[in-house]
Scaffold this motif. Structure first.
Motif, PDB file in Angstrom:
ATOM      1  N   ARG A  43      28.617  -9.282  33.970  1.00  0.00           N
ATOM      2  CA  ARG A  43      28.658 -10.453  33.193  1.00  0.00           C
ATOM      3  C   ARG A  43      27.980 -10.435  32.116  1.00  0.00           C
ATOM      4  O   ARG A  43      26.769  -9.813  31.919  1.00  0.00           O
ATOM      5  N   PHE A  44      28.414 -10.931  30.770  1.00  0.00           N
ATOM      6  CA  PHE A  44      27.935 -10.922  29.482  1.00  0.00           C
ATOM      7  C   PHE A  44      27.490 -12.481  28.965  1.00  0.00           C
ATOM      8  O   PHE A  44      28.523 -13.431  29.324  1.00  0.00           O
ATOM      9  N   GLU A  45      26.435 -12.645  28.863  1.00  0.00           N
ATOM     10  CA  GLU A  45      26.105 -14.015  28.002  1.00  0.00           C
ATOM     11  C   GLU A  45      25.319 -13.944  26.711  1.00  0.00           C
ATOM     12  O   GLU A  45      24.601 -12.856  26.540  1.00  0.00           O
ATOM     13  N   LEU A  46      25.791 -14.863  25.845  1.00  0.00           N
ATOM     14  CA  LEU A  46      25.186 -14.774  24.626  1.00  0.00           C
ATOM     15  C   LEU A  46      24.782 -16.188  24.194  1.00  0.00           C
ATOM     16  O   LEU A  46      25.648 -16.959  24.218  1.00  0.00           O
ATOM     17  N   THR A  47      23.582 -16.439  23.827  1.00  0.00           N
ATOM     18  CA  THR A  47      23.099 -17.551  23.556  1.00  0.00           C
ATOM     19  C   THR A  47      22.163 -17.448  22.387  1.00  0.00           C
ATOM     20  O   THR A  47      21.751 -16.418  21.847  1.00  0.00           O
ATOM     21  N   GLY A  48      21.578 -18.475  21.709  1.00  0.00           N
ATOM     22  CA  GLY A  48      20.624 -18.491  20.651  1.00  0.00           C
ATOM     23  C   GLY A  48      20.456 -19.981  19.870  1.00  0.00           C
ATOM     24  O   GLY A  48      20.779 -20.941  20.268  1.00  0.00           O
ATOM     25  N   SER A  49      19.879 -19.570  18.733  1.00  0.00           N
ATOM     26  CA  SER A  49      19.603 -20.783  17.886  1.00  0.00           C
ATOM     27  C   SER A  49      19.557 -20.620  16.334  1.00  0.00           C
ATOM     28  O   SER A  49      19.280 -19.266  16.142  1.00  0.00           O
ATOM     29  N   MET A  70       1.259 -24.968  -2.215  1.00  0.00           N
ATOM     30  CA  MET A  70       2.348 -24.033  -1.812  1.00  0.00           C
ATOM     31  C   MET A  70       3.338 -24.668  -1.100  1.00  0.00           C
ATOM     32  O   MET A  70       3.034 -25.495  -0.163  1.00  0.00           O
ATOM     33  N   ALA A  71       4.581 -24.104  -1.148  1.00  0.00           N
ATOM     34  CA  ALA A  71       5.705 -24.643  -0.482  1.00  0.00           C
ATOM     35  C   ALA A  71       6.408 -23.360   0.044  1.00  0.00           C
ATOM     36  O   ALA A  71       6.444 -22.533  -0.834  1.00  0.00           O
ATOM     37  N   ARG A  72       6.781 -23.372   1.260  1.00  0.00           N
ATOM     38  CA  ARG A  72       7.715 -22.142   1.870  1.00  0.00           C
ATOM     39  C   ARG A  72       9.085 -22.660   2.625  1.00  0.00           C
ATOM     40  O   ARG A  72       9.008 -23.737   3.080  1.00  0.00           O
ATOM     41  N   LEU A  73       9.861 -21.923   2.646  1.00  0.00           N
ATOM     42  CA  LEU A  73      11.110 -21.955   3.312  1.00  0.00           C
ATOM     43  C   LEU A  73      11.369 -20.865   4.257  1.00  0.00           C
ATOM     44  O   LEU A  73      11.140 -19.773   3.765  1.00  0.00           O
ATOM     45  N   TYR A  74      11.729 -21.020   5.456  1.00  0.00           N
ATOM     46  CA  TYR A  74      11.873 -20.287   6.525  1.00  0.00           C
ATOM     47  C   TYR A  74      13.234 -20.362   7.140  1.00  0.00           C
ATOM     48  O   TYR A  74      13.586 -21.632   7.307  1.00  0.00           O
ATOM     49  N   ASN A  75      14.022 -19.311   7.316  1.00  0.00           N
ATOM     50  CA  ASN A  75      15.088 -19.216   8.084  1.00  0.00           C
ATOM     51  C   ASN A  75      14.977 -18.241   9.247  1.00  0.00           C
ATOM     52  O   ASN A  75      14.788 -16.972   8.927  1.00  0.00           O
ATOM     53  N   VAL A  76      15.338 -18.633  10.313  1.00  0.00           N
ATOM     54  CA  VAL A  76      15.231 -17.954  11.442  1.00  0.00           C
ATOM     55  C   VAL A  76      16.530 -18.062  12.654  1.00  0.00           C
ATOM     56  O   VAL A  76      16.948 -19.192  12.634  1.00  0.00           O
ATOM     57  N   LEU A  77      16.800 -16.867  12.761  1.00  0.00           N
ATOM     58  CA  LEU A  77      18.178 -16.712  13.683  1.00  0.00           C
ATOM     59  C   LEU A  77      17.463 -16.049  14.938  1.00  0.00           C
ATOM     60  O   LEU A  77      16.967 -14.916  14.850  1.00  0.00           O
ATOM     61  N   VAL A  78      17.883 -16.769  16.133  1.00  0.00           N
ATOM     62  CA  VAL A  78      17.421 -16.033  17.124  1.00  0.00           C
ATOM     63  C   VAL A  78      18.765 -15.936  18.401  1.00  0.00           C
ATOM     64  O   VAL A  78      19.337 -16.784  18.500  1.00  0.00           O
ATOM     65  N   VAL A  79      18.861 -14.640  18.364  1.00  0.00           N
ATOM     66  CA  VAL A  79      20.048 -14.302  19.337  1.00  0.00           C
ATOM     67  C   VAL A  79      19.497 -13.643  20.616  1.00  0.00           C
ATOM     68  O   VAL A  79      18.810 -12.562  20.800  1.00  0.00           O
TER      69      VAL A  79
END
Length: 452
Positions: A43-49, A70-79
């Protein structure tokens, strides 16, 4: 007069903001989707945000000459991926992320972190072995977890993360382990290998025993962790009524594991310069002034000295109202924290020209719970518009130095899979206090998260 660099920076920020807004609008319209399939008994499962975060900090008046807003921008991908059969499970978590700073020292940083990649094999119906990189997270308290030994030297990608993100968005440890399941208990043992990411150069060991006392409606966990020192942990959570849960988290250690200034009665060494650039000896190397202090209290009993270990403890309770509003109140006690004299010695070194202010802040901020006693209060899930828009208020008060931290959070559940969050943080206190020494007085943070 406009400079080319300023115009270029403005265009870059505008393009990034437009792209992020377009992605957010597109993602809101998308339903939550998780890939799942079965092939040849596996069985294979794939989730994230996908998470887009940004913050802006306003520097205090006293440091604006050396610290910029200071200002910052973050881009985060969780797999997250999982492949499983009847007796085997392979788990992985990949976390690509990028950080962009917008200030005079504007820069960009990107990285792909392999947080988890491990194999669980079911040896018998009650024994499982683990090999690979795995996140091991411990603790029952909400605001501070002294028994989460493996997290103490790890950094996360932001201080405004939710409790779930704070525990999951960090790199695991390379290990081998074995788990034994009993009817109402679990026994785990792990051997952890050297980790260059956290600076651990030796083998480490962790043993945990978890048990539920059903007749008391109480769960407890005992743990022992050894790296260069022995640390013991106890977690207890008990259901006191249908709406109230009490909990205790306690960690003891054979030494403080904390950097302090060393020297004579004044706590400061005589001036001497480090081995850095001899042409710029304004400040000595902080390494000349810092050391790990190992000390123990002793009690006399029947003529034999007994060693009283250093401890960190959290005592708290959680109350849930019938409307869904939650209240968490905690008392934090850190016997390994700085005494008031040690804390003042660091700042005296600044005024005497032996350390820079930034060095002092780095020394103190590198340790959890700089001061010894704190009160923590969080009121969560306060409905503003039904359950779609909720308010959360978090306060931390330093009893020893009367410093204060406040966070007001608004969360909008845009769709079943999309959440927009806005935080307003405030740090108050004397410049020699734990929260007052933070160079930023105000911070605004926002995040957009979409699950798939």
């Amino acid at each position: 007069m406009f400079h080319a660099a300023a115009i270029s920076a403005f265009i870059t920020r505008a393009c990034l903001a437009t792209a992020c807004l377009a992605c957010a609008v597109h993602l809101v319209a998308m339903p939550a989707y998780a890939f799942e399939t079965t092939a040849r008994g596996m069985r294979f499962e794939l989730t994230g945000s996908i998470n887009v975060r940004a913050d802006a900090n306003r520097a205090r008046k006293r440091v604006r000459e050396s610290v910029n807003n200071m200002a910052r921008l973050y881009n985060v991908l969780v797999v997250n991926g999982k492949a499983s059969t009847e007796r085997n499970i392979i788990v992985t978590q990949l976390r690509p992320y990028m950080t962009s700073r917008f200030d005079p020292a504007s820069d960009h940083y990107s990285r792909v972190s392999v947080d988890e990649l491990y194999w669980d094999a079911k040896v018998t119906d009650t024994i499982t072995t683990t090999v690979g990189r795995r996140q091991l997270v411990n603790g029952v308290a909400l605001g501070y977890n002294p028994t989460d030994f493996l997290s103490h030297d790890k950094q996360v990608t932001g201080s405004n993360l939710t409790d779930v993100e704070r525990r999951s968005e960090r790199k695991g440890d390379n290990l081998v382990g074995i788990t034994k399941f009993f009817e109402t208990a679990t026994l785990q043992g792990y051997l952890l290998f050297p980790n260059s990411f956290t600076g651990d150069e030796d083998l480490r060991g962790l043993i945990q025993f978890a048990h539920r006392l059903q007749f008391l409606q109480t769960d407890y966990t005992l743990s022992a962790y050894y790296d260069d020192r022995l640390q013991l942990g106890l977690n207890v959570a008990s259901t006191l009524s249908h709406s109230i849960t009490g909990y205790l988290e306690l960690a003891v250690s054979e030494d403080r594991g904390r950097r302090v200034l060393r020297g004579g009665n004044s706590g400061l060494m005589a001036p001497q310069y480090g081995s850095g650039d001899p042409s710029n000896p304004q400040y000595p190397d902080s390494a000349d002034y810092l050391a790990m202090r190992k000390a123990n209290y002793t009690w006399e009993k029947n003529g034999n000295p007994l060693k009283l270990e250093y401890y960190d403890a959290v005592l708290g309770f959680q109350y849930t109202h019938s409307s869904g509003i939650g209240v968490n109140a905690e008392y934090w006690r850190s016997n390994t924290a700085y005494t008031q004299k040690e804390f003042n010695d660091v700042w005296d070194a600044v005024y005497m020209g032996r350390l820079s202010a930034s060095e002092a802040e780095d020394i103190l901020s590198a340790n959890n719970n700089v001061q010894r006693d704190k009160l923590f209060l969080r009121i969560s899930d306060i409905p503003i518009i039904d359950d779609d828009l909720t308010l959360e208020q978090t306060n931390i008060y330093g009893i020893n130095d009367q410093s204060f931290f406040s966070r007001t959070s608004l969360t909008w559940q845009a769709t079943e899979a999309s959440t927009l969050r806005l935080n307003l943080n405030y740090f108050a206190g004397d410049k020699r206090s734990e929260f007052g020494m933070v160079p930023y007085e105000w911070q605004v943070y926002t995040s957009f998260k979409h699950l798939f």
